[in-house]
Every structure is written in C-alpha cells, then in structure tokens.
Motif scaffolding. Structure first.
Motif, PDB file in Angstrom:
ATOM      1  N   LEU A   1       0.866  -1.329   0.005  1.00 50.06           N
ATOM      2  CA  LEU A   1       0.073   0.028   0.033  1.00 50.06           C
ATOM      3  C   LEU A   1       0.897   1.170  -0.326  1.00 50.06           C
ATOM      4  CD1 LEU A   1      -2.713  -1.168   2.681  1.00 50.06           C
ATOM      5  CD2 LEU A   1      -2.871  -1.057   0.066  1.00 50.06           C
ATOM      6  N   LEU A   2       1.785   1.260   0.851  1.00 53.17           N
ATOM      7  CA  LEU A   2       2.695   2.418   0.685  1.00 53.17           C
ATOM      8  C   LEU A   2       3.681   2.678  -0.574  1.00 53.17           C
ATOM      9  CD1 LEU A   2       4.311   2.140   4.494  1.00 53.17           C
ATOM     10  CD2 LEU A   2       2.657   3.679   3.644  1.00 53.17           C
ATOM     11  N   GLU A   3       4.085   1.501  -0.979  1.00 51.40           N
ATOM     12  CA  GLU A   3       4.781   1.778  -2.518  1.00 51.40           C
ATOM     13  C   GLU A   3       3.711   2.182  -3.672  1.00 51.40           C
ATOM     14  OE1 GLU A   3       7.895  -1.892  -3.403  1.00 51.40           O
ATOM     15  OE2 GLU A   3       6.206  -2.393  -2.953  1.00 51.40           O
ATOM     16  N   THR A   4       2.654   1.976  -3.659  1.00 52.84           N
ATOM     17  CA  THR A   4       1.560   2.275  -4.661  1.00 52.84           C
ATOM     18  C   THR A   4       0.638   3.495  -4.109  1.00 52.84           C
ATOM     19  OG1 THR A   4       0.123   0.684  -3.884  1.00 52.84           O
ATOM     20  CG2 THR A   4       1.702   0.093  -5.739  1.00 52.84           C
ATOM     21  N   ALA A   5       0.891   4.200  -3.187  1.00 49.75           N
ATOM     22  CA  ALA A   5      -0.114   5.067  -2.661  1.00 49.75           C
ATOM     23  C   ALA A   5      -0.573   6.250  -3.658  1.00 49.75           C
ATOM     24  CB  ALA A   5       0.592   5.880  -1.389  1.00 49.75           C
ATOM     25  N   GLY A   6       0.303   6.560  -4.652  1.00 49.56           N
ATOM     26  CA  GLY A   6       0.005   7.526  -5.556  1.00 49.56           C
ATOM     27  C   GLY A   6      -0.981   7.071  -6.551  1.00 49.56           C
ATOM     28  N   LYS A   7      -1.446   5.903  -6.414  1.00 52.24           N
ATOM     29  CA  LYS A   7      -2.458   5.415  -7.522  1.00 52.24           C
ATOM     30  C   LYS A   7      -3.915   5.531  -7.152  1.00 52.24           C
ATOM     31  CE  LYS A   7       0.920   2.175  -9.377  1.00 52.24           C
ATOM     32  NZ  LYS A   7       1.221   0.669  -9.877  1.00 52.24           N
ATOM     33  N   VAL A   8      -3.961   6.030  -5.873  1.00 52.09           N
ATOM     34  CA  VAL A   8      -5.522   6.206  -5.238  1.00 52.09           C
ATOM     35  C   VAL A   8      -5.828   7.652  -4.777  1.00 52.09           C
ATOM     36  CG1 VAL A   8      -5.279   3.763  -4.301  1.00 52.09           C
ATOM     37  CG2 VAL A   8      -4.627   5.597  -2.939  1.00 52.09           C
ATOM     38  N   SER A   9      -7.148   7.965  -4.378  1.00 53.75           N
ATOM     39  CA  SER A   9      -7.458   9.294  -4.013  1.00 53.75           C
ATOM     40  C   SER A   9      -6.970   9.535  -2.795  1.00 53.75           C
ATOM     41  CB  SER A   9      -9.035   9.338  -4.203  1.00 53.75           C
ATOM     42  OG  SER A   9      -9.632   8.488  -3.173  1.00 53.75           O
ATOM     43  N   ALA A  10      -7.104  10.968  -2.464  1.00 53.82           N
ATOM     44  CA  ALA A  10      -6.642  11.390  -1.052  1.00 53.82           C
ATOM     45  C   ALA A  10      -7.409  10.872   0.112  1.00 53.82           C
ATOM     46  CB  ALA A  10      -6.712  12.622  -1.029  1.00 53.82           C
ATOM     47  N   GLU A  11      -9.043  10.402  -0.292  1.00 48.93           N
ATOM     48  CA  GLU A  11      -9.783   9.861   0.784  1.00 48.93           C
ATOM     49  C   GLU A  11      -9.397   8.408   0.923  1.00 48.93           C
ATOM     50  OE1 GLU A  11     -12.538   9.357   3.562  1.00 48.93           O
ATOM     51  OE2 GLU A  11     -11.975  11.252   2.597  1.00 48.93           O
ATOM     52  N   GLU A  12      -8.931   7.768  -0.053  1.00 52.31           N
ATOM     53  CA  GLU A  12      -8.664   6.278  -0.173  1.00 52.31           C
ATOM     54  C   GLU A  12      -7.255   6.221   0.908  1.00 52.31           C
ATOM     55  OE1 GLU A  12     -10.203   3.864  -3.782  1.00 52.31           O
ATOM     56  OE2 GLU A  12      -8.791   5.368  -4.113  1.00 52.31           O
TER      57      GLU A  12
END
Length: 493
Positions: free
Chosen positions: A78-89
């Motif tokens: 999740l930390l590695e790919t955090a840029g692929k989701v919205s701020a709320e997610e």
C-alpha cells in the motif's frame, strides 16, 4: 438459497476468499510438499493480483486475522503504490496501516521499516506513519537496546530529531549515532548495555536476546545465565528455556493455545506422559480462554483431526499442522456443548496428548466415522475437519463421502460441515479443498477458529459479493474502533 448477482460478482468473491486463505496460512516458508521459493512466488503473484484488482479488499484484509508476514507485505504494498489512489482512500488506508502496525510485534515493524527504506519509499505520509508509531512506543530506550539496527534505520529514514542534552530522546540519539559521547546514561537499560561490555553483573539487566550475546562473550555458563536472566524474559522466552531452568513461575496456561500445543509436541513422549495432568490442564485452560463467549454454543461437534506424516510440517514450520490440530481438538471440546464433543484422529489414536505425525491420511474413513450418530441417535450439529486436504488412503474418498452425504442424506444441511486447512498449497494459490460442496478456510492459529468458520460460509456459494463486502466493512469498523464510537454516540443521545 441465494444466487450470487452475476458471474463477475462470483469471481470477485472467489478471488477475495482465495487471498484471505493465503494471507492467513502462507508465510513464504517451506511446507511439507512445496519449497520456500514456490511459496514466495505464489504469494508474490497473489499480492500483486489482489492489490491491482481489488485494492479496497487488499487494504481491508489488514482488519482480518491474517498472519504478521502478510500484514507487513500488505502495508509495504500500500505504501509503495499510494500515488495510484485518491486522497480519501489514502486516509482510510493510513488508518488501517496505523492500526495494524500497533498490533504487530515491534521486531516485525522494525523489519518492515527496513524494507521501506530499501524500497526508497520516503514520502511525507510514510514518514508520518513511521514517526507516529515510534512516538507511541512505551520505551524507545528499550527498543534502542533490543532492536538497535531497526531503530537506527527508522530514525534515519524519518529524520528523527535527536537533540543533544540529557533528554531521553537525546540519550537515544547519542546511543545510536554517537556511541562513546556520554560517559554514562540516565536510562537504566542504555547504561546497562554500556556496562555489560566489561561487567558481568550488568548482563542480567538487559533484555534476554541482547544478554545472550554478552553472556557468551564473558564465558558465562548457560544454566547459571538462564536462571539469572529469567526475571527479564518474555513469556515465549521462558517457555523456550523452561526445560533448562525448570522455574516454577512459568505459567503454561497463560500461553497462547497454538504456541502451547507446539511446546507440548516438542516434548519427548516420556515427559508428556509424566506431566499429563499439568499439560492437559494447561491446554484446556488456554482453550477456554480462546473460546471466550463462544464456549458451549456449538452444540454436538464431531472433529476429524489429521495426524498423518505430512502433519510433521517442514524444517521451518516443524510440527505446525499437528500443533494446530491438537489445539483445535481442545478448543472444539470447549466450543461444543458439555459432553457433546467427539474427536477422531486419522491414525486411530485415542490419546491426544501422545499424538505424533505418522502414516497415511485416511480422511474418508474418519469422516464416515464422524458422521455416525452420537449418543441418543442424533447426528452432529457440526463436523469440523482439520487437515492439509491430502486425502490418500484411498485418494478422494473424503470428498466423495461428503458429496453423497450432502446430496442424499442431508440435503437440508442439518449438519454444518467445514474444513480448516493449516497448509498453503503454492501450486493452487489456495489451501487444498476436499470437495466443492464443503467450505474450506485457511488457519494458522487455532484461536482464530470461530472467526474462520464465519468466513468459510462465503465459500459455499450461497452468498454473493455484497454480503462479503458488508462483512469486510464490519470487520474494518470493528478494527478501527468505529463501532465503539457509534455506541457511545447512541448512549449520549
């Protein structure tokens, strides 16, 4: 009977259950029938597949009873790919990550922080999560002594401010990054570590895992060292050294049930027989504690318990499948109504305390025995099968028996049948199943059995993805404490 909404929902439900079973049982270590590399490759694929296609479920899995190995992998993913989701997610994932880190053993978290650093994940959100976890540690000086390299790596990665002076954090900074700067430390453990380099008396003041190295350096006798260090040992360390120290204050009944079963199986048969009352009493006490509010609520319970040769596990997971079966045996006895439990071992043994991995796996024959009516001519309310699923004497008989039983003799499902499997099958990306009509759930610790039986009902195909997602949402809310807050609001209003 409810039919899933459509084929896409059915596939989604099956994928989620597949990942849940893997995250509960698999640790990337060698199993009886597959090597460590096979396990790791299989897990790599599953984590990537579920994170990409079902990210919401991937994050929500942190609220389930998954093992620590997979929880750490999910956090890293999740930390590695955090840029692929919205701020709320990201906010929701951040809360789940923080809650899971608070429940993980500290050595596992420090190891995870090392992987975060090696992966180059250095954004502000990640540093804040790490900083908050470090700030919540009850004694960072203790951690600096016991997990020195882990604390040092984490402090460097989050740019932890360690000012000079006599403050506790300043002492930790001097200890980690400027050794020898201070002539002595105010923190007792930091100063004990300093003195232990030249003073034997200071060795016993240190955490056991650190003291062992100093004891070897000073040439201290093992038995004398263990007795002096016993007051500072953790429960697990006391259990591991109990055979040497023989301290009377080792409370076996306070140990987690599966861990206690592993300890019992590691003892020679002579010791098990000589300590029968002590060991059996401890197992039953631990089982009652694990059952909690579920005790006595399962009615008539029959169990088929696998003690075949494959239950010996592997060099990395020695006797783990057998320990799970032994722990489940005692737990099911507590979950069943008083006097309404019957446990059948595949070897035919009747003495649970003296079980050992031996022989083939005649699950089919034992399932036939278990389905026979008990006293009073009543069929069991529940049949629980604890096995790796390799039914081979003869092959496939258990699945056929269960299929015919369900189709011809019990179409109304008066007897609930569930198979719990402690071994991950790397080739099948799942735990091995006996037959399609019987729900199967992965299990690592017997203590999770009541919750896993609830998860297993989704594998029967009678519920759709909506019910499963609702169940995950409830587990997430409970995990994050939202249910408690809602109850408080209702009470106030």
């Amino acid at each position: 009977m409810r039919t899933p909404e459509n084929s896409a929902d059915l596939v989604a439900a099956e994928d989620v259950l597949l990942f849940a079973n893997a995250a509960i049982t698999a640790t990337g270590q060698r199993e009886f029938r597959s090597g460590a590399l096979d396990q790791q490759l299989s897990l790599d694929f599953l984590h990537t597949y579920v994170r990409v296609n079902y990210r919401r479920v991937y994050a929500a899995s942190l609220a389930l009873d998954i093992n620590d190995h997979n929880a750490a992998r999910i956090v890293l993913g999740l930390l590695e790919t955090a840029g692929k989701v919205s701020a709320e997610e990201r906010r929701t994932e951040g809360r789940l990550i923080a809650a899971r880190l608070a429940r993980l053993p500290p050595q596992r978290v420090y190891r995870l922080f090392g992987e975060v650093r090696r992966a180059g994940i250095n954004n502000r959100r990640t540093r804040a999560i790490m900083r908050d976890w470090l700030a919540a540690r009850p004694d960072l000086g203790h951690d600096a002594v016991k997990y020195r390299s882990g604390v040092k790596t984490a402090a460097r990665h989050v740019h932890l401010r360690c000012p000079q002076g006599a403050e506790p954090l300043a002492e930790v900074g001097s200890f980690l990054f400027r050794p020898g700067e201070l002539p002595r430390y105010e923190h007792p453990l930091l100063d004990a570590w300093r003195r232990a380099h030249y003073e034997q008396g200071a060795v016993a003041e240190l955490p056991f895992s650190v003291a062992e190295g100093f004891a070897a350096r000073h040439g201290m006798k093992r038995e004398a060292f263990l007795k002096r260090a016993a007051p500072r040992m953790t429960r697990l360390e006391r259990l591991r050294t109990h055979a040497v120290t023989q301290r009377p204050d080792v409370d076996l009944a306070a140990m987690p049930l599966t861990r206690l079963a592993l300890y019992v199986l590691a003892l020679p048969f002579e010791q098990r027989a000589a300590r029968r009352a002590e060991l059996t009493g401890a197992l039953r006490t631990a089982a009652r504690r694990a059952a909690g509010r579920h005790a006595g609520s399962w009615g008539r319970v029959h169990a088929v318990l696998d003690d075949s040769f494959s239950s010996s596990g592997s060099g990395q997971k020695r006797r783990r499948p057998l320990a799970v079966a032994l722990a489940c045996h005692h737990l099911l006895e507590v979950l069943a109504a008083p006097g309404a439990y019957r446990g059948l071992w595949t070897s035919g043994r009747g003495d649970a305390l003296l079980v050992r991995p031996w022989g083939p796996t005649p699950l089919g024959m034992r399932v036939l025995d278990a389905l026979e009516p008990g006293p009073g001519g009543a069929a069991p309310d529940r049949l629980v099968i604890i096995s790796d699923g390799w039914d081979n004497a003869p092959a496939g008989l258990a699945g056929e028996v269960l299929r015919v039983w369900r189709a011809r003799l019990d179409p109304g499902r008066r007897t609930a049948v569930v198979h719990v499997n402690p071994v991950y099958d790397a080739d099948g990306f799942d735990v091995r199943r006996l037959t399609a009509g019987v729900p199967t759930a992965g299990i690592r610790d017997a203590e999770d059995l009541p919750a896993l039986v609830e998860i297993a009902r989704f594998a029967e195909g009678r519920t759709g993805a909506a019910e499963m997602y609702a169940y995950l949402d409830r587990r997430v809310a409970l995990f994050l404490g939202e249910d408690d807050r809602e109850e408080e609001k209702e009470t106030v209003s």
